[in-house]
Design an enzyme around this catalytic site. Structure first.
Site, PDB file in Angstrom:
ATOM      1  CB  CYS A  51       3.694 -44.505  75.433  1.00 11.87           C
ATOM      2  SG  CYS A  51       2.432 -43.213  75.452  1.00 11.87           S
ATOM      3  CB  CYS A  54       4.263 -50.829  77.721  1.00 10.81           C
ATOM      4  SG  CYS A  54       3.710 -51.025  79.413  1.00 10.81           S
ATOM      5  CG  HIS A  55       4.023 -49.090  73.478  1.00 12.28           C
ATOM      6  ND1 HIS A  55       3.318 -50.036  72.762  1.00 12.28           N
ATOM      7  CD2 HIS A  55       3.152 -48.570  74.368  1.00 12.28           C
ATOM      8  CE1 HIS A  55       2.055 -50.059  73.199  1.00 12.28           C
ATOM      9  NE2 HIS A  55       1.935 -49.188  74.174  1.00 12.28           N
ATOM     10  CG  MET A 105      -3.173 -49.625  75.938  1.00 13.22           C
ATOM     11  SD  MET A 105      -2.445 -48.924  74.500  1.00 13.22           S
ATOM     12  CE  MET A 105      -3.222 -47.319  74.529  1.00 13.22           C
ATOM     13  CG  HIS A 341       8.737 -56.833  83.578  1.00 19.39           C
ATOM     14  ND1 HIS A 341       8.978 -55.629  82.963  1.00 19.39           N
ATOM     15  CD2 HIS A 341       7.924 -56.557  84.625  1.00 19.39           C
ATOM     16  CE1 HIS A 341       8.346 -54.663  83.607  1.00 19.39           C
ATOM     17  NE2 HIS A 341       7.696 -55.204  84.627  1.00 19.39           N
ATOM     18  CG  HIS A 383       3.888 -58.121  86.760  1.00 26.54           C
ATOM     19  ND1 HIS A 383       4.079 -57.710  88.051  1.00 26.54           N
ATOM     20  CD2 HIS A 383       4.362 -57.109  85.983  1.00 26.54           C
ATOM     21  CE1 HIS A 383       4.630 -56.500  88.055  1.00 26.54           C
ATOM     22  NE2 HIS A 383       4.810 -56.123  86.802  1.00 26.54           N
TER      23      HIS A 383
END
Ligand code: DHE
Length: 564
Positions: A51, A54-55, A105, A341, A383
């Site tokens: 997790c 991403c979080h 998600m 990113h 991306h």
């Protein structure tokens, strides 16, 4: 209530939350649901492994949503609504984790057990534990110089064509496979960090640097008779990126590594990994708010200056770090957008193109002037990996990015100093064309200066037929639908229950072959499927019981010279 409705509601709640439309708390929050010490440990481990990427470690959200208890927990009176804000509670969280969301998600019901999902639903209602910091002293204590420089070969001791070696991430075993691209034989498999992420090459092409998600950097020397790990170091507890110093006069001198936790970057000696300096990235976002966890995302080394481009995810700040004098480090901070990113160079290698994925933008940095050249609106969640450069028949030099959230590959016109390209100036920094993809969920696009094709994968698409295939566009006629190659079928391996994702096209050094990973589960047989770039015919399948969960592949020459 259907799951779709539920996830829509959750998405609306997230949007409200993100836009600051959050009512004052009317009732006290409920206590976090009880958990045993063993469950807490399991939750912590799964959170880190699945997790945090991403979080965020502190759960403040980035590519993934904010998961702080103020909205994961219900209110004390059991209600789940407060003004415009949803309070989720265990049952709802259970469903979201199991089934995924429309916001991107993935569903975890085929990755985690029911019990683990329940643990996670309760775990993210607890306050997030703050992991320890990591200092230069900690780096020094973890540093292992296994073979000092003077005990290494003075010349290459093997006959392998190093330029065409592929460094292949074996994600779930924490290993790196070095594959001879000429013979397609596995040369050696080496232990690296946990859930190893990327590999980069030294300027000389002799050393491979591999970084694990656990922050472990492994330095492999390919001049020995067999590739040999000559040094390792830990940079922190969560990391994704490394690069070397590539500017003339600094070849192989330094290595830079970025960490997600602690939020910082560190500079090491290139040939030994001796730690030299750590710089924190904590600070203000482009919106002028303090962020305690601005993680270091992509890093690239400039070939036109002694500089690294360091992209700080949560702040949206792009740092140009001048390594010519690391005692008196000069850094240029360029404002762009959140959340930074991955990215790559344009064809001229003057402009660095980086995805600000949650803003649906790409930032173009002019590394010659040290300024932002443009912020370009794109389809949802760009991306690019490193992106792909080619000459568009109508718009001249373009850089391509795929999208996690949109069914398109965007082509962005890039500036060029060549007089012949002056006619394209009017298009610069605009999305000049969007190539249609069969769905969202692309991660990587790739081409090669000698190729007439553009390859795009679709591994995060929920449909098996998309996730297990790649799509090839002809650069000679971009109006034609892409050719679909069913990688799973071409691998000849029996179908598995869970999806095997076809991921990360990578060219051979000469640009004649494209290697695709067929990324199965830890107990599935995976493969690397190789196609002839000209004919799109299957050329070879590399599969081996030891080659578990292959994902990223880094061709030595193309990575060393930023060819994509
Ligand atoms: Fe990656 C690059 C972060 C998940 C395969 N990935 C990167 C980079 C970053 C990043 C910051 C750029 C490094 C650079 O250029 O310096 N990746 C993250 C995440 O935070 C994320 C979303 C979640 C996580 O928990 O890590 C994530 N990445 C994945 C995967 O699940 C992938 C598909 C499979 C795997 O091996 O883990 C994956 N990421 C890759 C690859 C690259 C990469 C293959 C390098 C692309 C290239 O061509 O250079």
């Amino acid at each position: 209530m259907s799951t779709t409705t539920l996830t829509r509601i959750a998405a609306v709640a997230m949007t409200l939350l993100a836009s600051g439309v959050m009512a004052q708390q009317s009732a006290p929050a409920a206590a976090a649901p009880p958990m045993t010490a063993a469950e807490l440990e399991t939750g912590k481990k799964i959170y880190f492994e699945r997790c945090a990427g991403c979080h965020g470690v502190l759960r403040k959200g980035a590519t993934g949503k904010n998961l702080e208890p103020h909205w994961t927990k219900k209110l004390a009176d059991g209600s789940t609504q407060e003004g415009g804000t949803l309070k989720l509670g265990t049952q709802r969280l259970d469903k979201i984790i199991a089934l995924g969301t429309e916001g991107g998600m993935v569903n975890y019901d085929d990755i985690l057990t029911k019990e683990e999902i329940d643990i996670m639903a309760r775990y993210i209602q607890q306050p997030p534990p703050v992991p320890p910091e990591f200092s230069l002293k900690d780096m020094e204590a973890s540093w292992k110089l296994l073979v000092p420089v003077d005990q290494r070969p003075k010349a290459q001791q093997n006959k392998i064509n190093l330029k065409n070696v592929f460094a292949v991430t074996l994600r779930d075993t924490g290993e790196l496979a070095l594959i001879d691209g000429d013979t397609k034989q596995i040369w050696k498999i080496l232990k690296t960090g946990y859930a190893v992420h990327i590999s980069r090459l030294s300027a000389s092409g002799r050393y491979v640097y591999t970084v694990g998600r656990d922050g472990l950097v492994t330095l492999i020397d390919m001049w020995f008779a067999e590739p040999t790990t000559v040094a390792t170091i830990r940079m922190g507890s969560d990391a994704r990126s490394v690069d070397t110093s590539k500017f003339k006069g600094f070849e192989d001198k330094y290595l830079i590594g970025g960490t997600y936790w602690p939020p910082q970057y560190s500079i090491m000696e290139g040939e030994t990994l001796k730690p030299l300096k750590i710089v924190s990235t904590r600070g203000m976002t482009v919106d002028g708010e303090y962020h305690p966890e601005p993680r270091v995302a992509s890093i690239v080394s400039s070939q036109i200056k002694p500089e690294w481009v360091v992209n700080v995810k949560e702040t949206g700040q792009i740092l140009l770090v001048d390594y010519s004098d690391i005692k008196n480090l000069k850094t240029t901070t360029i404002e762009s957008a959140k959340f930074l990113h991955d990215g790559g160079w344009d064809a001229s290698k003057r402009y660095f193109m980086v995805a600000a994925n949650a803003s649906h933008k790409v930032a173009a940095v002019d590394t010659k002037t040290g300024k932002l050249a443009a912020l370009i609106d794109t389809a949802k969640i760009p991306h690019p990996g490193r992106g792909a450069n080619f000459n568009h028949p109508k718009y001249g030099p373009v850089w391509a990015t795929g999208h996690l959230g949109g069914a398109a590959v965007s082509l962005i016109s890039t500036a060029s100093d060549k007089p012949a390209d002056a006619k394209y100036k009017q298009y610069n920094w605009k999305v000049v064309e969007e190539l249609k993809m069969p769905g969202a969920g692309n991660l990587f696009v790739k081409t090669h200066p000698k190729s007439k094709n553009l390859w795009a994968d679709l591994p995060m698409n929920p449909e098996r037929e998309n996730a297990e295939s790649v799509y090839v566009y002809s650069l000679a006629d971009l109006s034609k639908a892409p050719v679909k190659l069913d990688v799973a079928k071409d691998s000849g391996l029996p179908q598995t229950k869970a999806l095997r994702r076809a991921v990360h096209p990578e060219y051979s050094q000469d640009g004649t072959e494209v290697w695709i990973s067929l990324w199965g589960g830890k107990t599935d047989q995976s493969a690397i499927v190789i196609y002839d770039d000209k004919t799109l015919k299957l050329k070879k399948v590399i599969t081996d019981p030891k080659m578990i969960t292959p994902t990223g592949k880094f061709n030595v020459w193309n990575t060393q010279h930023d060819i994509y």
